[in-house]
Design an enzyme around this catalytic site. Structure first.
Site, PDB file in Angstrom:
ATOM      1  CD  GLU A   1      -6.504  -8.701  11.192  1.00  0.00           C
ATOM      2  OE1 GLU A   1      -6.113  -7.732  10.527  1.00  0.00           O
ATOM      3  OE2 GLU A   1      -6.268  -8.809  12.409  1.00  0.00           O
TER       4      GLU A   1
ATOM      5  CG  ASN B   1      36.399  25.666  -7.386  1.00  0.00           C
ATOM      6  OD1 ASN B   1      35.718  25.973  -8.366  1.00  0.00           O
ATOM      7  ND2 ASN B   1      35.938  24.907  -6.408  1.00  0.00           N
TER       8      ASN B   1
ATOM      9  NE  ARG C   1      -1.996  -2.257   3.275  1.00  0.00           N
ATOM     10  CZ  ARG C   1      -2.403  -2.692   4.466  1.00  0.00           C
ATOM     11  NH1 ARG C   1      -3.577  -2.296   4.945  1.00  0.00           N
ATOM     12  NH2 ARG C   1      -1.659  -3.523   5.179  1.00  0.00           N
TER      13      ARG C   1
ATOM     14  CE  LYS D   1      32.783  21.601  -2.989  1.00  0.00           C
ATOM     15  NZ  LYS D   1      33.223  20.988  -4.222  1.00  0.00           N
TER      16      LYS D   1
ATOM     17  CE1 TYR E   1      31.199  27.400  -5.235  1.00  0.00           C
ATOM     18  CE2 TYR E   1      33.041  27.779  -6.733  1.00  0.00           C
ATOM     19  CZ  TYR E   1      32.334  26.937  -5.882  1.00  0.00           C
ATOM     20  OH  TYR E   1      32.760  25.655  -5.681  1.00  0.00           O
TER      21      TYR E   1
ATOM     22  CB  THR F   1       1.187 -11.178  11.374  1.00  0.00           C
ATOM     23  OG1 THR F   1      -0.186 -11.559  11.538  1.00  0.00           O
ATOM     24  CG2 THR F   1       1.241  -9.839  10.654  1.00  0.00           C
TER      25      THR F   1
ATOM     26  CG  ASN G   1      34.985  43.990   2.105  1.00  0.00           C
ATOM     27  OD1 ASN G   1      34.338  43.598   1.135  1.00  0.00           O
ATOM     28  ND2 ASN G   1      34.514  44.869   2.975  1.00  0.00           N
TER      29      ASN G   1
HETATM   30  C1  UD1 Z   1      -1.982  -5.973  11.556  1.00  0.00           C
HETATM   31  C2  UD1 Z   1      -2.907  -6.876  12.396  1.00  0.00           C
HETATM   32  C3  UD1 Z   1      -4.139  -6.053  12.835  1.00  0.00           C
HETATM   33  C4  UD1 Z   1      -3.653  -4.825  13.610  1.00  0.00           C
HETATM   34  C5  UD1 Z   1      -2.640  -4.024  12.814  1.00  0.00           C
HETATM   35  C6  UD1 Z   1      -2.023  -2.969  13.724  1.00  0.00           C
HETATM   36  C7  UD1 Z   1      -2.691  -9.144  11.529  1.00  0.00           C
HETATM   37  C8  UD1 Z   1      -3.267 -10.214  10.684  1.00  0.00           C
HETATM   38  N1  UD1 Z   1      -3.338  -7.997  11.589  1.00  0.00           N
HETATM   39  O1  UD1 Z   1      -2.701  -5.599  10.394  1.00  0.00           O
HETATM   40  O2  UD1 Z   1      -4.974  -6.838  13.652  1.00  0.00           O
HETATM   41  O3  UD1 Z   1      -4.777  -4.010  13.921  1.00  0.00           O
HETATM   42  O4  UD1 Z   1      -1.572  -4.860  12.341  1.00  0.00           O
HETATM   43  O5  UD1 Z   1      -1.170  -2.117  13.021  1.00  0.00           O
HETATM   44  O6  UD1 Z   1      -1.655  -9.364  12.157  1.00  0.00           O
HETATM   45  N2  UD1 Z   1       4.466  -8.935   8.130  1.00  0.00           N
HETATM   46  C9  UD1 Z   1       5.436  -9.894   7.981  1.00  0.00           C
HETATM   47  N3  UD1 Z   1       5.146 -11.006   7.254  1.00  0.00           N
HETATM   48  C10 UD1 Z   1       3.928 -11.209   6.691  1.00  0.00           C
HETATM   49  C11 UD1 Z   1       2.943 -10.208   6.843  1.00  0.00           C
HETATM   50  C12 UD1 Z   1       3.246  -9.078   7.580  1.00  0.00           C
HETATM   51  O7  UD1 Z   1       6.543  -9.766   8.488  1.00  0.00           O
HETATM   52  O8  UD1 Z   1       3.756 -12.245   6.063  1.00  0.00           O
HETATM   53  C13 UD1 Z   1       4.804  -7.728   8.915  1.00  0.00           C
HETATM   54  C14 UD1 Z   1       4.689  -6.459   8.095  1.00  0.00           C
HETATM   55  O9  UD1 Z   1       5.942  -6.136   7.512  1.00  0.00           O
HETATM   56  C15 UD1 Z   1       4.270  -5.436   9.134  1.00  0.00           C
HETATM   57  C16 UD1 Z   1       3.558  -6.242  10.183  1.00  0.00           C
HETATM   58  O10 UD1 Z   1       3.898  -7.584   9.963  1.00  0.00           O
HETATM   59  O11 UD1 Z   1       5.396  -4.804   9.723  1.00  0.00           O
HETATM   60  C17 UD1 Z   1       2.037  -6.082  10.084  1.00  0.00           C
HETATM   61  O12 UD1 Z   1       1.610  -6.456   8.799  1.00  0.00           O
HETATM   62  P1  UD1 Z   1       0.545  -5.605   7.988  1.00  0.00           P
HETATM   63  O13 UD1 Z   1       0.336  -6.256   6.685  1.00  0.00           O
HETATM   64  O14 UD1 Z   1       0.919  -4.179   8.008  1.00  0.00           O
HETATM   65  O15 UD1 Z   1      -0.733  -5.872   8.911  1.00  0.00           O
HETATM   66  P2  UD1 Z   1      -2.013  -4.939   9.092  1.00  0.00           P
HETATM   67  O16 UD1 Z   1      -2.934  -5.163   7.955  1.00  0.00           O
HETATM   68  O17 UD1 Z   1      -1.614  -3.553   9.395  1.00  0.00           O
HETATM   69 CA    CA Z   2       0.298  -2.446   9.367  1.00  0.00          CA
END
Ligand code: UD1
Ligand code: CA
Length: 458
Positions: free
Chosen positions: A155, A386, A16, A351, A366, A79, A377
């Site tokens: 979610e 330069n 995004r 510079k 410059y 996550t 002055n």
């Molecule tokens: C997530 C939470 C949501 C919470 C929100 C808060 C989940 C499913 N949802 O949503 O409940 O309200 O954060 O900000 O957890 N990431 C990984 N690997 C992955 C996917 C994500 O490392 O496979 C990391 C992303 O880089 C990011 C973090 O996890 O730093 C959160 O992922 P993101 O996709 O931003 O989750 P949200 O939709 O914001």
């Molecule tokens: Ca997020």
């Protein structure tokens, strides 16, 4: 209570953001978002900080080198799947694991400490940090039962119409009993709208397992902001800058228009310095006391002493001592060094050059690759020539030298103490003590020229 280990989730592609840069490296007040997260957890003195990287793994790892250990999540399956990648590193641990996202840069250590304290007090299997959101759009919602106990996190994309009305949100920060975390994770499925393995599903699973789960609601929603797009990035910057600016004002810095003053984290400013609106201070900048910085000034990686007046000017990697006047519209570039009481006027560029004590470069000049002594002055329109297209050459100017307007100084050249150049000269040779260098062709006057001018022809 101490967090045994910390896991930071930073593998997602941040689609995004629509950016080539990994999301967690986008900056808030001059620092990558993930740096803010690391800075917030560091005072909790965790045993280990483990960052899960994936998209742009090398960039993120290089950036955090020395501050974190890493695991790689090859495919971004959610996550929950991300945390599962830390299993090998953490499985033996008997303590607690604090989990945060790399895209929530605004949490303070105090808030995280309060979560840890609550977790220790309740002896929950997991305690999730929640907040009340005026507008909960985009966040996971905290579903509570009739007794107000937490049931699960849903979610937004999977939520029912009723659930979407819930304003208590999941901030994405949790502290788990480490053993129970991995037990629950092994049961997380991906039967949801996004076909992802959700970390929040572990709450429901742990509850079903008969474990006690809980939530700790922080008062300040603004700390919880998750940055998923550029709109949220701008909002997070605003919140962070408000915090930074308030700190400077509390330390005696006068901000005329704090809503429109952009000061990076880590910039130092002494008391009674007055800063007008639309001033930007970046990087490793240090500014002393009693300075005035007027609108439009931008200073990066520079050191400024006391009692200077800097008017609508740009400074990069410059060193300014005390009681100077600079601008309007001066440009100090790397290795510009401006000594006490010197003056740089409008449209002056410096510079890799030193302008000595009390010396004046008033207008349209410059100064590059040069060392100017004290009380020099420099006349209007003087250019230190330069560069021959391949190499740079240096000029040395002694004390009390008077450089006439529109002098071109073709380096390498030395102007000794108390020497003079005649206005309009192109100086190619050294000028000695008390000499005047004059190098320009003599004027000749042609008679009866007026009638030959084209505009006079009928
Ligand atoms: C997530 C939470 C949501 C919470 C929100 C808060 C989940 C499913 N949802 O949503 O409940 O309200 O954060 O900000 O957890 N990431 C990984 N690997 C992955 C996917 C994500 O490392 O496979 C990391 C992303 O880089 C990011 C973090 O996890 O730093 C959160 O992922 P993101 O996709 O931003 O989750 P949200 O939709 O914001
Ligand atoms: Ca997020």
């Amino acid at each position: 209570m101490q967090a045994t280990n910390v896991v930071i989730l930073a593998a997602g592609n941040g689609s995004r953001m629509k950016s080539d840069l990994p999301k967690v490296l986008h900056q808030v007040a001059g620092r990558a978002m993930v740096d803010w997260v690391v800075a917030a957890v560091a005072p909790l003195k965790p045993n280990k900080i483990l960052t899960v990287t994936g998209v742009g793994a090398k960039q993120v790892q290089d950036h955090l080198a020395g501050k974190s250990d890493f695991v790689v999540q090859e495919q971004q399956l959610g996550t929950g799947h991300a945390v599962l990648q830390t299993k090998q590193a953490l499985a033996d641990n008997e303590g607690a694991t604090l989990i945060l996202s790399g895209d929530t840069p605004l949490f303070t250590t105090e808030t995280l400490q309060a979560l840890l304290d609550e977790h220790a007090r309740t002896k929950n299997a997991v305690t999730v940090l929640t907040a009340f959101a005026e507008n909960p759009t985009g966040y996971g919602r905290i579903v509570r039962g009739e007794d107000e106990m937490v049931l699960k996190i849903v979610e937004e994309k999977d939520a029912s119409v009723t659930e979407r009305r819930i304003q208590e949100i999941n901030t994405g920060v949790y502290i788990f009993d480490n053993q129970l975390l991995f037990e629950a994770l092994s049961q997380v499925g991906n039967d949801n709208v996004q076909a992802e393995y959700y970390l929040p599903d572990t709450l429901d699973i742990l509850r079903e397992m008969g474990q006690q789960i809980g939530a700790y609601q922080t008062m300040d929603f603004s700390e919880s902001m998750g940055v998923n797009d550029r709109v949220a990035l701008a909002a997070a910057n605003k919140i962070m800058r408000t915090r930074i600016n308030r700190g400077h004002m509390q330390n005696g810095v006068e901000l005329i228009d704090p809503d429109n003053t952009y000061i990076d984290a880590g910039v130092q400013i002494g008391k009674d310095t007055v800063i007008e609106g639309n001033v930007t201070l970046k990087g490793k900048t240090v500014i002393g006391q009693d300075n005035v910085l007027t609108a439009g000034t931008r200073i990066e990686d520079s050191t400024i002493g006391d009692e200077n007046v800097i008017t609508s000017s740009h400074l990069e990697e410059a060193l300014v001592e005390n009681q100077t006047t600079i601008g309007p519209y001066a440009h100090l570039r790397p290795l510009a060094e401006i000594k006490d009481r010197a003056h740089l006027g409008n449209f002056v560029e410096v510079k890799k050059a030193t302008v000595g004590l009390g010396s004046k470069v008033g207008h349209l000049s410059y100064v590059g690759n040069a060392t100017l002594g004290a009380d020099v002055n420099v006349g209007a329109g003087t250019i230190f020539v330069n560069y021959d297209g391949v190499n740079k050459f240096d000029t040395t100017v002694g004390d009390r030298v008077f450089i006439g307007s529109n002098t071109k100084i073709i380096a390498p050249v030395t102007l000794a103490d108390e020497s003079i150049t005649a206005a309009g000269s192109t100086i190619t040779d050294d000028v000695d003590f008390h000499q005047m260098g004059i190098a320009r062709s003599r004027q000749t006057n042609k008679d009866d020229f007026w009638d030959r001018m084209p505009h006079k022809k009928g």
